[in-house]
Design a protein around this motif. Structure first.
Motif, PDB file in Angstrom:
ATOM      1  N   ARG A   5       0.846  -1.201   0.000  1.00 23.62           N
ATOM      2  CA  ARG A   5       0.000   0.000   0.000  1.00 23.62           C
ATOM      3  C   ARG A   5       0.882   1.253   0.000  1.00 23.62           C
ATOM      4  O   ARG A   5       0.603   2.215  -0.703  1.00 23.62           O
ATOM      5  CB  ARG A   5      -0.922  -0.014   1.215  1.00 23.62           C
ATOM      6  N   LEU A   6       1.947   1.234   0.779  1.00 21.11           N
ATOM      7  CA  LEU A   6       2.896   2.345   0.817  1.00 21.11           C
ATOM      8  C   LEU A   6       3.574   2.519  -0.540  1.00 21.11           C
ATOM      9  O   LEU A   6       3.712   3.640  -1.042  1.00 21.11           O
ATOM     10  CB  LEU A   6       3.940   2.115   1.907  1.00 21.11           C
ATOM     11  N   GLU A   7       3.978   1.410  -1.142  1.00 22.47           N
ATOM     12  CA  GLU A   7       4.619   1.461  -2.466  1.00 22.47           C
ATOM     13  C   GLU A   7       3.667   2.021  -3.512  1.00 22.47           C
ATOM     14  O   GLU A   7       4.057   2.870  -4.327  1.00 22.47           O
ATOM     15  CB  GLU A   7       5.081   0.068  -2.895  1.00 22.47           C
ATOM     16  N   THR A   8       2.428   1.574  -3.511  1.00 21.64           N
ATOM     17  CA  THR A   8       1.437   2.035  -4.485  1.00 21.64           C
ATOM     18  C   THR A   8       1.174   3.524  -4.327  1.00 21.64           C
ATOM     19  O   THR A   8       1.123   4.272  -5.310  1.00 21.64           O
ATOM     20  CB  THR A   8       0.125   1.235  -4.340  1.00 21.64           C
ATOM     21  N   PHE A   9       1.020   3.960  -3.081  1.00 19.51           N
ATOM     22  CA  PHE A   9       0.803   5.384  -2.823  1.00 19.51           C
ATOM     23  C   PHE A   9       1.998   6.201  -3.308  1.00 19.51           C
ATOM     24  O   PHE A   9       1.835   7.213  -3.997  1.00 19.51           O
ATOM     25  CB  PHE A   9       0.564   5.621  -1.325  1.00 19.51           C
ATOM     26  N   LEU A  14       4.609   9.980  -7.158  1.00 17.83           N
ATOM     27  CA  LEU A  14       5.684  10.268  -8.116  1.00 17.83           C
ATOM     28  C   LEU A  14       5.148  10.426  -9.532  1.00 17.83           C
ATOM     29  O   LEU A  14       5.618  11.291 -10.288  1.00 17.83           O
ATOM     30  CB  LEU A  14       6.764   9.192  -8.046  1.00 17.83           C
ATOM     31  N   ALA A  15       4.154   9.635  -9.905  1.00 15.39           N
ATOM     32  CA  ALA A  15       3.548   9.773 -11.237  1.00 15.39           C
ATOM     33  C   ALA A  15       2.875  11.141 -11.380  1.00 15.39           C
ATOM     34  O   ALA A  15       2.990  11.791 -12.427  1.00 15.39           O
ATOM     35  CB  ALA A  15       2.543   8.652 -11.479  1.00 15.39           C
ATOM     36  N   ILE A  16       2.211  11.582 -10.340  1.00 16.87           N
ATOM     37  CA  ILE A  16       1.562  12.903 -10.372  1.00 16.87           C
ATOM     38  C   ILE A  16       2.608  14.009 -10.452  1.00 16.87           C
ATOM     39  O   ILE A  16       2.451  14.977 -11.202  1.00 16.87           O
ATOM     40  CB  ILE A  16       0.639  13.079  -9.153  1.00 16.87           C
ATOM     41  N   HIS A  61      11.909   1.721  -4.885  1.00 12.49           N
ATOM     42  CA  HIS A  61      11.438   0.363  -5.176  1.00 12.49           C
ATOM     43  C   HIS A  61      12.353  -0.676  -4.517  1.00 12.49           C
ATOM     44  O   HIS A  61      11.890  -1.588  -3.833  1.00 12.49           O
ATOM     45  CB  HIS A  61      11.381   0.162  -6.696  1.00 12.49           C
ATOM     46  N   HIS A  62      13.656  -0.522  -4.703  1.00  9.94           N
ATOM     47  CA  HIS A  62      14.618  -1.455  -4.099  1.00  9.94           C
ATOM     48  C   HIS A  62      14.604  -1.346  -2.570  1.00  9.94           C
ATOM     49  O   HIS A  62      14.671  -2.362  -1.879  1.00  9.94           O
ATOM     50  CB  HIS A  62      16.031  -1.207  -4.626  1.00  9.94           C
ATOM     51  N   LEU A  63      14.495  -0.132  -2.088  1.00 12.36           N
ATOM     52  CA  LEU A  63      14.470   0.102  -0.650  1.00 12.36           C
ATOM     53  C   LEU A  63      13.302  -0.628   0.013  1.00 12.36           C
ATOM     54  O   LEU A  63      13.455  -1.245   1.068  1.00 12.36           O
ATOM     55  CB  LEU A  63      14.369   1.608  -0.399  1.00 12.36           C
ATOM     56  N   MET A  64      12.133  -0.579  -0.609  1.00 13.31           N
ATOM     57  CA  MET A  64      10.935  -1.204  -0.036  1.00 13.31           C
ATOM     58  C   MET A  64      11.041  -2.733   0.012  1.00 13.31           C
ATOM     59  O   MET A  64      10.393  -3.369   0.829  1.00 13.31           O
ATOM     60  CB  MET A  64       9.682  -0.791  -0.809  1.00 13.31           C
ATOM     61  N   HIS A  65      11.890  -3.293  -0.822  1.00 11.51           N
ATOM     62  CA  HIS A  65      12.091  -4.748  -0.776  1.00 11.51           C
ATOM     63  C   HIS A  65      12.790  -5.195   0.502  1.00 11.51           C
ATOM     64  O   HIS A  65      12.742  -6.374   0.848  1.00 11.51           O
ATOM     65  CB  HIS A  65      12.889  -5.234  -1.988  1.00 11.51           C
TER      66      HIS A  65
END
Length: 190
Positions: A5-9, A14-16, A61-65
């Motif tokens: 959920r944190l990654e998706t948010f 970032l896309a915005i 992305h790598h950090l969240m892994h």
């Protein structure tokens, strides 16, 4: 809360941010390629900022892994990072309009500095939550790359008081330092 959920948010924010930034690029008057020349400073500032956002997205992305359990400290550190990244479109536009002036370049550098500090804080919250068994701690060790980036940003900001062309070169240098995704994390996950 689960980390996806944190990654998706974070991905959405970032896309915005990138969308807002590209909307600042306006079509020039005229219909010939030479009319694009006036947009060169805006386009260059956009390209550098886009690269920075891509670097943060990739490394986030790598950090969240490495996260096994989310804590409130991780959530707030992540929001802090997103806050500073959300200011990049504003400073990108200001630099694009005033590329040779020190104040816009100084603010741009300050936002990059604060984003780097925020990323470092997020990394430390993750390490704190995992303790000595932290994959992230094993991967980044003393985090020389992260710390030297912060120092280079500070030097860039200070250099604007003396020689204005040094700061943009230093900001580009940090981007080059991080353009290849941080393999330290990826290598320790496998």
């Amino acid at each position: 809360m689960k980390k996806n959920r944190l990654e998706t948010f974070s991905d959405g924010v970032l896309a915005i941010i990138i969308t807002i930034m590209v909307l600042e690029l306006k079509v020039p008057e005229g219909y010939e390629f030479k009319n694009l020349a006036i947009l060169a400073p805006k386009f260059l500032s956009y390209v550098l900022s886009f690269i920075y956002l891509a670097i943060y997205w990739n490394n986030h992305h790598h950090l969240m892994h490495t996260v096994n359990k989310l804590t409130s400290g991780i959530l707030w550190a992540n929001m802090n990072l997103l806050f500073w990244l959300s200011l990049i479109p504003f400073t990108t536009a200001w630099v694009g309009e005033n590329i040779t002036h020190c104040d816009p370049m100084s603010l741009y550098g300050f936002i990059l500095l604060m984003a780097a500090v925020s990323y470092w804080l997020l990394s430390n919250r993750i390490i704190d939550s995992e303790g000595n068994k932290s994959l992230l701690l094993k991967a980044i060790g003393k985090d020389f790359k992260g710390k030297i980036s912060i120092v280079i940003y500070a030097i860039g900001i200070l250099s604007l008081q003396f020689v204005s062309w040094i700061a943009p070169i230093l900001y580009i240098l940090v981007a080059i330092l991080w353009i290849i995704p941080d393999r330290r994390i990826k290598n320790n996950l496998t």
